[in-house]
Scaffold this motif. Structure first.
Motif, PDB file in Angstrom:
ATOM      1  N   ILE A   1      84.201  -0.825  63.188  1.00 25.93           N
ATOM      2  CA  ILE A   1      83.942  -1.876  62.188  1.00 25.93           C
ATOM      3  C   ILE A   1      82.761  -2.739  62.628  1.00 25.93           C
ATOM      4  CG2 ILE A   1      84.895  -3.977  61.155  1.00 25.93           C
ATOM      5  CD1 ILE A   1      87.656  -2.541  61.253  1.00 25.93           C
ATOM      6  N   TYR A   2      82.736  -3.104  63.900  1.00 23.96           N
ATOM      7  CA  TYR A   2      81.639  -3.926  64.433  1.00 23.96           C
ATOM      8  C   TYR A   2      80.303  -3.190  64.324  1.00 23.96           C
ATOM      9  CZ  TYR A   2      79.137  -6.966  67.691  1.00 23.96           C
ATOM     10  OH  TYR A   2      78.249  -7.826  68.264  1.00 23.96           O
ATOM     11  N   SER A   3      80.320  -1.884  64.601  1.00 22.76           N
ATOM     12  CA  SER A   3      79.101  -1.084  64.491  1.00 22.76           C
ATOM     13  C   SER A   3      78.606  -1.053  63.041  1.00 22.76           C
ATOM     14  CB  SER A   3      79.375   0.335  64.989  1.00 22.76           C
ATOM     15  OG  SER A   3      78.264   1.151  64.788  1.00 22.76           O
ATOM     16  N   LEU A   4      79.517  -0.919  62.091  1.00 20.33           N
ATOM     17  CA  LEU A   4      79.120  -0.941  60.674  1.00 20.33           C
ATOM     18  C   LEU A   4      78.547  -2.300  60.276  1.00 20.33           C
ATOM     19  CD1 LEU A   4      82.084   1.044  59.091  1.00 20.33           C
ATOM     20  CD2 LEU A   4      79.730   1.817  59.427  1.00 20.33           C
ATOM     21  N   LEU A   5      79.144  -3.362  60.780  1.00 24.49           N
ATOM     22  CA  LEU A   5      78.614  -4.696  60.489  1.00 24.49           C
ATOM     23  C   LEU A   5      77.214  -4.878  61.077  1.00 24.49           C
ATOM     24  CD1 LEU A   5      81.805  -6.898  60.994  1.00 24.49           C
ATOM     25  CD2 LEU A   5      80.638  -6.372  58.848  1.00 24.49           C
ATOM     26  N   LEU A   6      76.980  -4.332  62.266  1.00 25.86           N
ATOM     27  CA  LEU A   6      75.652  -4.407  62.862  1.00 25.86           C
ATOM     28  C   LEU A   6      74.635  -3.639  62.021  1.00 25.86           C
ATOM     29  CD1 LEU A   6      76.260  -4.017  66.691  1.00 25.86           C
ATOM     30  CD2 LEU A   6      75.489  -6.047  65.467  1.00 25.86           C
ATOM     31  N   GLN A   7      75.026  -2.470  61.519  1.00 20.31           N
ATOM     32  CA  GLN A   7      74.127  -1.697  60.668  1.00 20.31           C
ATOM     33  C   GLN A   7      73.803  -2.456  59.387  1.00 20.31           C
ATOM     34  OE1 GLN A   7      75.884   2.125  59.999  1.00 20.31           O
ATOM     35  NE2 GLN A   7      75.565   2.807  62.093  1.00 20.31           N
ATOM     36  N   MET A   8      74.806  -3.103  58.809  1.00 21.65           N
ATOM     37  CA  MET A   8      74.568  -3.893  57.601  1.00 21.65           C
ATOM     38  C   MET A   8      73.629  -5.054  57.907  1.00 21.65           C
ATOM     39  SD  MET A   8      78.413  -3.862  55.981  1.00 21.65           S
ATOM     40  CE  MET A   8      78.160  -5.359  55.118  1.00 21.65           C
ATOM     41  N   GLN A   9      73.804  -5.666  59.053  1.00 20.66           N
ATOM     42  CA  GLN A   9      72.977  -6.819  59.410  1.00 20.66           C
ATOM     43  C   GLN A   9      71.525  -6.416  59.663  1.00 20.66           C
ATOM     44  OE1 GLN A   9      74.388  -8.999  62.773  1.00 20.66           O
ATOM     45  NE2 GLN A   9      73.048 -10.727  62.396  1.00 20.66           N
ATOM     46  N   THR A  10      71.299  -5.216  60.181  1.00 14.46           N
ATOM     47  CA  THR A  10      69.925  -4.787  60.412  1.00 14.46           C
ATOM     48  C   THR A  10      69.196  -4.507  59.098  1.00 14.46           C
ATOM     49  OG1 THR A  10      70.631  -2.481  60.696  1.00 14.46           O
ATOM     50  CG2 THR A  10      70.387  -3.814  62.692  1.00 14.46           C
ATOM     51  N   CYS A  11      69.927  -4.295  58.012  1.00 12.42           N
ATOM     52  CA  CYS A  11      69.298  -4.063  56.705  1.00 12.42           C
ATOM     53  C   CYS A  11      68.914  -5.361  56.006  1.00 12.42           C
ATOM     54  CB  CYS A  11      70.244  -3.282  55.797  1.00 12.42           C
ATOM     55  SG  CYS A  11      70.572  -1.624  56.361  1.00 12.42           S
ATOM     56  N   LEU A  12      69.464  -6.483  56.435  1.00 10.69           N
ATOM     57  CA  LEU A  12      69.238  -7.741  55.724  1.00 10.69           C
ATOM     58  C   LEU A  12      67.778  -8.183  55.664  1.00 10.69           C
ATOM     59  CD1 LEU A  12      72.364  -9.881  56.643  1.00 10.69           C
ATOM     60  CD2 LEU A  12      71.798  -8.790  54.484  1.00 10.69           C
ATOM     61  N   PRO A  13      66.974  -8.096  56.729  1.00 12.21           N
ATOM     62  CA  PRO A  13      65.578  -8.528  56.586  1.00 12.21           C
ATOM     63  C   PRO A  13      64.811  -7.746  55.520  1.00 12.21           C
ATOM     64  CG  PRO A  13      66.145  -8.357  58.894  1.00 12.21           C
ATOM     65  CD  PRO A  13      67.298  -7.792  58.121  1.00 12.21           C
ATOM     66  N   ALA A  14      65.034  -6.430  55.461  1.00 12.68           N
ATOM     67  CA  ALA A  14      64.352  -5.631  54.437  1.00 12.68           C
ATOM     68  C   ALA A  14      64.845  -6.012  53.040  1.00 12.68           C
ATOM     69  CB  ALA A  14      64.580  -4.148  54.686  1.00 12.68           C
ATOM     70  N   LEU A  15      66.143  -6.256  52.919  1.00 16.27           N
ATOM     71  CA  LEU A  15      66.688  -6.664  51.622  1.00 16.27           C
ATOM     72  C   LEU A  15      66.145  -8.020  51.200  1.00 16.27           C
ATOM     73  CD1 LEU A  15      68.640  -6.122  49.296  1.00 16.27           C
ATOM     74  CD2 LEU A  15      70.430  -7.215  50.668  1.00 16.27           C
ATOM     75  N   GLU A  16      66.029  -8.944  52.145  1.00 11.12           N
ATOM     76  CA  GLU A  16      65.454 -10.254  51.828  1.00 11.12           C
ATOM     77  C   GLU A  16      64.010 -10.122  51.364  1.00 11.12           C
ATOM     78  OE1 GLU A  16      65.955 -12.543  55.357  1.00 11.12           O
ATOM     79  OE2 GLU A  16      68.050 -13.020  54.937  1.00 11.12           O
ATOM     80  N   ARG A  17      63.256  -9.228  51.994  1.00 16.08           N
ATOM     81  CA  ARG A  17      61.861  -9.015  51.597  1.00 16.08           C
ATOM     82  C   ARG A  17      61.787  -8.447  50.173  1.00 16.08           C
ATOM     83  NH1 ARG A  17      57.938  -5.792  55.405  1.00 16.08           N
ATOM     84  NH2 ARG A  17      57.699  -7.865  56.294  1.00 16.08           N
ATOM     85  N   ILE A  18      62.656  -7.491  49.868  1.00 20.83           N
ATOM     86  CA  ILE A  18      62.659  -6.899  48.527  1.00 20.83           C
ATOM     87  C   ILE A  18      63.003  -7.955  47.483  1.00 20.83           C
ATOM     88  CG2 ILE A  18      63.915  -5.293  47.021  1.00 20.83           C
ATOM     89  CD1 ILE A  18      64.110  -3.439  49.470  1.00 20.83           C
ATOM     90  N   VAL A  19      64.020  -8.755  47.752  1.00 22.83           N
ATOM     91  CA  VAL A  19      64.425  -9.797  46.794  1.00 22.83           C
ATOM     92  C   VAL A  19      63.313 -10.821  46.612  1.00 22.83           C
ATOM     93  CG1 VAL A  19      66.034 -11.706  46.453  1.00 22.83           C
ATOM     94  CG2 VAL A  19      66.890  -9.492  47.171  1.00 22.83           C
ATOM     95  N   ARG A  20      62.656 -11.202  47.705  1.00 17.89           N
ATOM     96  CA  ARG A  20      61.559 -12.175  47.605  1.00 17.89           C
ATOM     97  C   ARG A  20      60.411 -11.613  46.779  1.00 17.89           C
ATOM     98  NH1 ARG A  20      56.932 -12.869  50.224  1.00 17.89           N
ATOM     99  NH2 ARG A  20      57.456 -11.343  51.812  1.00 17.89           N
ATOM    100  N   LEU A  21      60.059 -10.350  47.021  1.00 12.93           N
ATOM    101  CA  LEU A  21      58.967  -9.745  46.265  1.00 12.93           C
ATOM    102  C   LEU A  21      59.316  -9.579  44.786  1.00 12.93           C
ATOM    103  CD1 LEU A  21      57.725  -7.033  48.788  1.00 12.93           C
ATOM    104  CD2 LEU A  21      56.602  -9.180  48.163  1.00 12.93           C
ATOM    105  N   GLN A  22      60.575  -9.285  44.499  1.00 14.61           N
ATOM    106  CA  GLN A  22      60.968  -9.131  43.100  1.00 14.61           C
ATOM    107  C   GLN A  22      61.016 -10.466  42.368  1.00 14.61           C
ATOM    108  OE1 GLN A  22      64.630  -6.911  43.195  1.00 14.61           O
ATOM    109  NE2 GLN A  22      63.553  -4.989  42.900  1.00 14.61           N
TER     110      GLN A  22
END
Length: 132
Positions: free
Chosen positions: A79-100
């Motif tokens: 579960i912790y490993s999955l949460l870490l993977q989700m957290q590593t995606c957040l900067p890219a997701l924030e960039r996409i949302v900002r650009l949109q």
């Protein structure tokens, strides 16, 4: 050209340094649930081991509970490993949302096209033989 190459090389060096630190940190984060599980098993061994030696708990119960604690630790590690993977995606997701969410220039382009069409039609009225 040399200035651009130097700038690009500096950007690559900064990226490589940040990437190396990120990989090191993520590797250390993957060991965190293992160490927590080891600590809990060690604490439980000290606490319940004395009860087992005193006869308050059977050896089978002691070993079964250690096995359960280990399995729960492994599950929480996943579960912790999955949460870490989700957290590593957040900067890219924030960039996409900002650009949109940036302003668009569609209305400006539309107004420009209307102006250009109007100007061309007026120019054709004045000089009909000129190809515009």
């Amino acid at each position: 050209r040399a200035r651009y190459v130097d700038t690009f090389e500096q950007v690559i060096k900064r990226y490589n340094g940040a990437s190396g630190r990120t990989v090191t940190l993520l590797g250390a984060n993957n060991y965190f649930p293992r160490w927590v599980t080891t600590f809990v098993v060690g604490f439980y061994t000290i606490y319940s081991g004395s009860q087992t030696l005193n006869g308050a708990m059977t050896l089978g119960m002691f070993l079964a509970e250690i096995s359960v604690i280990t399995q729960v630790g492994l599950a929480w590690g996943v579960i912790y490993s999955l949460l870490l993977q989700m957290q590593t995606c957040l900067p890219a997701l924030e960039r996409i949302v900002r650009l949109q969410n940036l302003d668009v220039d569609v209305t400006d382009r539309c107004d420009l096209m209307v102006f250009m069409r109007k100007t061309i039609s007026e120019a054709r009225k004045v000089q009909p033989d000129v190809d515009l």
